[in-house]
Design an enzyme around this catalytic site. Structure first.
Site, PDB file in Angstrom:
ATOM      1  N   SER A 248      62.764 -40.123  72.672  1.00  0.00           N
ATOM      2  CA  SER A 248      62.437 -41.545  72.625  1.00  0.00           C
ATOM      3  C   SER A 248      61.265 -41.895  73.546  1.00  0.00           C
ATOM      4  O   SER A 248      60.211 -41.288  73.441  1.00  0.00           O
ATOM      5  CB  SER A 248      63.686 -42.348  72.938  1.00  0.00           C
ATOM      6  OG  SER A 248      63.588 -43.601  72.324  1.00  0.00           O
ATOM      7  N   LYS A 252      57.610 -39.867  73.743  1.00  0.00           N
ATOM      8  CA  LYS A 252      56.220 -40.337  73.743  1.00  0.00           C
ATOM      9  C   LYS A 252      55.508 -39.660  74.914  1.00  0.00           C
ATOM     10  O   LYS A 252      54.371 -39.196  74.825  1.00  0.00           O
ATOM     11  CB  LYS A 252      56.156 -41.861  73.931  1.00  0.00           C
ATOM     12  CG  LYS A 252      57.048 -42.698  72.989  1.00  0.00           C
ATOM     13  CD  LYS A 252      56.922 -44.195  73.306  1.00  0.00           C
ATOM     14  CE  LYS A 252      58.129 -45.052  72.915  1.00  0.00           C
ATOM     15  NZ  LYS A 252      58.529 -45.115  71.558  1.00  0.00           N
ATOM     16  N   TRP A 339      64.027 -47.580  63.477  1.00  0.00           N
ATOM     17  CA  TRP A 339      63.150 -48.184  64.495  1.00  0.00           C
ATOM     18  C   TRP A 339      62.034 -47.201  64.884  1.00  0.00           C
ATOM     19  O   TRP A 339      60.913 -47.595  65.144  1.00  0.00           O
ATOM     20  CB  TRP A 339      64.014 -48.563  65.706  1.00  0.00           C
ATOM     21  CG  TRP A 339      63.356 -49.381  66.775  1.00  0.00           C
ATOM     22  CD1 TRP A 339      63.220 -49.053  68.089  1.00  0.00           C
ATOM     23  CD2 TRP A 339      62.796 -50.701  66.639  1.00  0.00           C
ATOM     24  NE1 TRP A 339      62.600 -50.061  68.783  1.00  0.00           N
ATOM     25  CE2 TRP A 339      62.328 -51.090  67.914  1.00  0.00           C
ATOM     26  CE3 TRP A 339      62.625 -51.577  65.560  1.00  0.00           C
ATOM     27  CZ2 TRP A 339      61.707 -52.318  68.152  1.00  0.00           C
ATOM     28  CZ3 TRP A 339      62.003 -52.813  65.796  1.00  0.00           C
ATOM     29  CH2 TRP A 339      61.561 -53.157  67.080  1.00  0.00           C
ATOM     30  N   HIS A 389      69.988 -42.765  66.750  1.00  0.00           N
ATOM     31  CA  HIS A 389      69.070 -42.500  67.847  1.00  0.00           C
ATOM     32  C   HIS A 389      69.813 -41.894  69.044  1.00  0.00           C
ATOM     33  O   HIS A 389      70.594 -42.573  69.706  1.00  0.00           O
ATOM     34  CB  HIS A 389      68.462 -43.849  68.249  1.00  0.00           C
ATOM     35  CG  HIS A 389      67.337 -43.764  69.207  1.00  0.00           C
ATOM     36  ND1 HIS A 389      66.133 -43.194  68.885  1.00  0.00           N
ATOM     37  CD2 HIS A 389      67.224 -44.185  70.496  1.00  0.00           C
ATOM     38  CE1 HIS A 389      65.322 -43.281  69.932  1.00  0.00           C
ATOM     39  NE2 HIS A 389      65.960 -43.864  70.918  1.00  0.00           N
TER      40      HIS A 389
HETATM   41  C1  GCU Z   1      63.386 -48.927  72.648  1.00  0.00           C
HETATM   42  C2  GCU Z   1      61.905 -48.919  72.346  1.00  0.00           C
HETATM   43  C3  GCU Z   1      61.459 -47.579  71.778  1.00  0.00           C
HETATM   44  C4  GCU Z   1      61.935 -46.445  72.657  1.00  0.00           C
HETATM   45  C5  GCU Z   1      63.421 -46.548  72.873  1.00  0.00           C
HETATM   46  C6  GCU Z   1      64.003 -45.518  73.837  1.00  0.00           C
HETATM   47  O1  GCU Z   1      64.102 -48.911  71.456  1.00  0.00           O
HETATM   48  O2  GCU Z   1      61.633 -49.972  71.485  1.00  0.00           O
HETATM   49  O3  GCU Z   1      60.060 -47.524  71.669  1.00  0.00           O
HETATM   50  O4  GCU Z   1      61.569 -45.210  72.102  1.00  0.00           O
HETATM   51  O5  GCU Z   1      63.728 -47.809  73.423  1.00  0.00           O
HETATM   52  O6  GCU Z   1      63.288 -45.016  74.690  1.00  0.00           O
HETATM   53  O7  GCU Z   1      65.200 -45.265  73.744  1.00  0.00           O
END
Ligand code: GCU
Length: 409
Positions: A248, A252, A339, A389
């Protein structure tokens, strides 16, 4: 200008109906419109692509301190995992003075030979990754959603509460070291520039990073790279097989660290989505306006200027994958995690493939989303599983299978 953009649908091998024509930038056309036709021309395109991500997306980081200027102290290193491996925690100090130290937790097999390793950031502190009373309870700010977190501080009740994300025993069984550090050690995940690493680099009177200067994710990536330097300097770990993994927001970050730092052998992005592996122009799932509003501290302020204007971005996220070329990169999605836009993550793999092929690898071997649970094992790998997720031991089995396939050949 038009020369630089491709319709994704016009890229060679793929099922056209699976991909929309988003008009993403062509990773193999220079900013001046010149095509990149040979591998020897890639370093120049790579450099300008990296600079575009630095200036417009994550912000430019200070130079990484050379390992000789850092100091690591082992807090403990003991037999663990029913005698099959060892558990170590180290504290790492790095210049300039005033920077918060890192704590790296490492589980590793006792093979007597340098082992391949994975290193990744955790969300809740090292103490949450394993229930072990010797692991330091992080004193840093921790999100209140964490179990055992009171007033944004960890309590003893937080130990082991994130252990499902860190299956250390599995890594050991598979012959890998697994290392993790808390991203809040270097920069707590909130829009406050006083308490993290950034302040140590501010000019007199500066209160926040300037336009194009590193923001939150870039600082986390910097910490990951320092942790990588540590692993590469120790005899237990093979310096040529240090892999990055992130889930997540940490996914990134792993991609950005691997894009900048060619010492890492392989990168795994788990459900990294917007600002990670998913194409920004795809227009599904999280949008720039969503991410930049909820997490204003993650990207450089310049990235915010593209909220609702994704089509004007100077780069798209397939180019982030391309910066890792020719090293293996695995993009993992989850079916219900819309998402993070699984389709957009898959399409980024397709669109990064020409760079990987130019550099002599097999690129990306899928032309349409693979069936659930089927690992695409080409140099750009892809996997989508059922469910939501999260990062689980089942996910780690896929990461390890991919690493076995790509690094142990
Ligand atoms: C939120 C955010 C995402 C991210 C996620 C996470 O949902 O919007 O961009 O990847 O958190 O880090 O769990």
């Amino acid at each position: 200008m038009r020369m630089r953009f491709v319709l994704l649908a016009s890229l060679s091998v793929m099922t056209i109906h699976a991909i929309e024509p988003y008009g993403i930038p062509d990773p193999l056309v220079m900013e001046n419109g010149k095509p990149v036709r040979e591998a020897a021309q890639w370093p120049a395109r790579r450099a300008e692509t990296l600079a575009l991500f630095e200036s417009g997306v994550y912000g430019k980081s200070p130079a990484l301190p050379p390992w000789e200027q850092c100091q690591a102290e082992t807090l403990f290193d003991k037999e663990a995992f029913a005698g099959k491996g060892r558990l170590r925690e180290v504290i790492i100090h790095f210049p300039p003075s005033g920077t918060p130290p890192l704590h790296l937790l490492i589980a590793y097999p006792k093979t007597g030979k340098p082992v391949p390793s994975f290193v990744g950031l955790n969300f809740m502190g090292n103490h949450a990754a394993i229930a072990d009373s010797q692991v330091r309870l992080s004193p840093a700010w921790i999100p209140s959603r964490g179990v055992g977190v009171v007033d944004n501080r960890a309590t003893e009740a937080a130990r082991g509460t994130d252990a499902a994300s860190w299956p250390f025993a599995l890594a050991i069984e598979r012959g890998y070291a697994m290392a993790t550090l808390y991203h809040g050690d270097i920069d707590p995940d909130r829009p406050d520039w006083k308490e993290g690493v950034h302040a140590a680099f501010f000019a007199a009177g500066q209160m926040e990073p300037g336009a194009g200067e590193w923001a939150g994710l870039a600082a986390w990536a910097w910490a990951l790279r320092i942790a990588g330097s540590y692993l590469m300097a120790q005899p237990e770990f093979d310096p040529r097989r240090v892999c990055l993994m992130g889930h997540s927001r940490n996914g990134k970050t792993a991609l950005w660290a691997g894009a900048q730092d060619e010492r890492f052998a392989l990168v795994v992005s788990n459900q990294s989505g917007c600002g990670g592996a998913a194409l920004s122009r795809a227009g599904r799932g999280e949008q720039l306006a969503d991410i930049n509003t909820r997490f204003p501290h993650w990207f450089t302020s310049r990235f915010h200027a593209y909220n609702g204007k994704e089509a004007e971005l100077p780069v798209d996220q397939h180019q982030l994958l391309a910066l890792i070329a020719p090293r293996p990169v695995l993009v993992c999605s989850a079916e219900e995690d819309l998402w993070a836009d699984p389709q957009g993550e898959f399409e980024a793999c397709v669109a990064a493939s020409p760079v990987y092929r130019l550099l002599g690898t097999d690129g990306f071997g899928a032309t349409a989303l693979p069936p659930l649970g089927e690992l695409v094992r080409t140099t750009i790998g892809y996997h989508i599983r059922p469910g939501k997720h999260a990062v689980t031991a089942e996910d780690w089995k896929v990461f390890l299978d991919f690493a076995d396939a790509r690094l142990l050949k």
